[in-house]
Design an enzyme around this catalytic site. Sequence first.
Site, PDB file in Angstrom:
ATOM      1  NE  ARG A 125      -3.891   0.425   1.930  1.00  0.00           N
ATOM      2  CZ  ARG A 125      -5.192   0.344   2.656  1.00  0.00           C
ATOM      3  NH1 ARG A 125      -5.537   1.201   3.537  1.00  0.00           N
ATOM      4  NH2 ARG A 125      -6.002  -0.295   2.207  1.00  0.00           N
ATOM      5  CG  HIS A 153      -8.558  -0.089  -2.610  1.00  0.00           C
ATOM      6  ND1 HIS A 153      -7.734  -1.374  -2.507  1.00  0.00           N
ATOM      7  CD2 HIS A 153      -9.316   0.289  -1.461  1.00  0.00           C
ATOM      8  CE1 HIS A 153      -7.924  -1.255  -0.995  1.00  0.00           C
ATOM      9  NE2 HIS A 153      -8.913  -0.671  -0.454  1.00  0.00           N
ATOM     10  CD  GLN A 156     -13.281  -2.082  -0.563  1.00  0.00           C
ATOM     11  OE1 GLN A 156     -12.321  -2.194   0.589  1.00  0.00           O
ATOM     12  NE2 GLN A 156     -14.474  -2.568  -0.535  1.00  0.00           N
ATOM     13  CG  ASP A 247     -13.999   5.885  -0.715  1.00  0.00           C
ATOM     14  OD1 ASP A 247     -14.002   5.735   0.707  1.00  0.00           O
ATOM     15  OD2 ASP A 247     -13.105   5.565  -1.221  1.00  0.00           O
ATOM     16  CB  CYS A 287     -14.326   0.740   0.486  1.00  0.00           C
ATOM     17  SG  CYS A 287     -13.959   2.493   0.511  1.00  0.00           S
ATOM     18  NE  ARG A 315     -10.660  -5.565   0.781  1.00  0.00           N
ATOM     19  CZ  ARG A 315      -9.814  -4.806   1.062  1.00  0.00           C
ATOM     20  NH1 ARG A 315     -10.385  -3.611   1.521  1.00  0.00           N
ATOM     21  NH2 ARG A 315      -8.691  -4.536   0.931  1.00  0.00           N
TER      22      ARG A 315
HETATM   23  N1   CP Z   1     -11.440  -0.353   2.744  1.00  0.00           N
HETATM   24  C1   CP Z   1      -9.971  -0.655   2.954  1.00  0.00           C
HETATM   25  O1   CP Z   1      -9.182  -0.804   2.186  1.00  0.00           O
HETATM   26  O2   CP Z   1      -9.860  -0.439   4.414  1.00  0.00           O
HETATM   27  P1   CP Z   1      -8.505  -0.418   5.256  1.00  0.00           P
HETATM   28  O3   CP Z   1      -8.014   1.046   4.625  1.00  0.00           O
HETATM   29  O4   CP Z   1      -8.672  -0.498   6.466  1.00  0.00           O
HETATM   30  O5   CP Z   1      -7.412  -1.556   4.595  1.00  0.00           O
END
Ligand code: CP
Length: 328
Positions: A125, A153, A156, A247, A287, A315
């Site tokens: 990330r 992403h 997700q 979001d 998300c 997830r």
């Molecule tokens: N939706 C998502 O990616 O959650 P986190 O940022 O907690 O990983």
Amino acid sequence: MTTTTPSPESDPASQSAERAPGRTYLSVLDLTPSELEAVLALAARLKEERALGPEAPTARALTGHSLALLFDKPSLRTRTGFEIAMRELGGNVTCPPSTDALGTREALADVARTLERWVSVAAIRTFEQSRLQEFVDATTRLSVVNALTNEEHPCQALADCLTIAERRGSVRGRTLAYVGDGNNVATSLTHAAATLGMHLRLASPEGYQLPESTLVAARARGAAPVEIVQLTDPAEAVEGADAVYTDVWTSMGQEAESSRRMEAFDGYRITSALMERAGPDAFFMHCLPAHRGEEVDADVLDGPRSAVFDQAENRLHTQKALLLTMLG
Ligand code: CP
């Protein structure tokens, strides 16, 4: 899913024990439609089999493999989901601090070349997608997953598609309304919709829409005729939809723009009145993390139409399926 190509300076034959070339999941577009459908089908099976615990057929599937989690930004769902996923598949997990792995201590390429001697897969990330690509370009053996960048992403989107499929029997032919920022989550949803044949209506204020190039790339997938449109009116986007998605208005790294964004997105909050315009049994998606009273009202997020914790749960199952697909 793409495979990393050996470069002369990192020729596996000249290094330690030979291993299969790494695979990458940097974008939903790295999966063909049949690969994406297979990952989702596997995730559904893994979800059912989870109740078997150590007796699950996949409980030792990744024994001998290690996953490195390299995170430049905070995370609950992605990071913890990957940790649990890898352990439930019999593999190991290592989480070096971002200051050591993605900071300024050494070149990103050197981190990749070191980790490929020890681990099979890295979930990263970070900020720009180009940093992820730089990491991938330095390794031939390490599989690499995009655990969120500024641009995409894709993990997700896997959980989102599984959630829609569970509630509607299939993703194909359904209509999703996305209301809010044309961000990384919206991009990956657009890729997934185009890949699986789901209609997608995006409603964002002028200046916060997805770049046209994202829609062009998605439409180039050539899936069964789908409607992927950008609008500015949330009510028009939501009309009769199977699900409504939003979001946060200010993503990680955009905190300085927060007050400007709050003004720009005024009128884009998901309220129960807006949900009434969707299909009769439409459900709400986010998300997470969410800001109640900003992009969504609490009675929607916490109400009976909310699917957000199914998305969060999924997830885990989809990331397990992804790891098995990449390393299996
Ligand atoms: N939706 C998502 O990616 O959650 P986190 O940022 O907690 O990983």
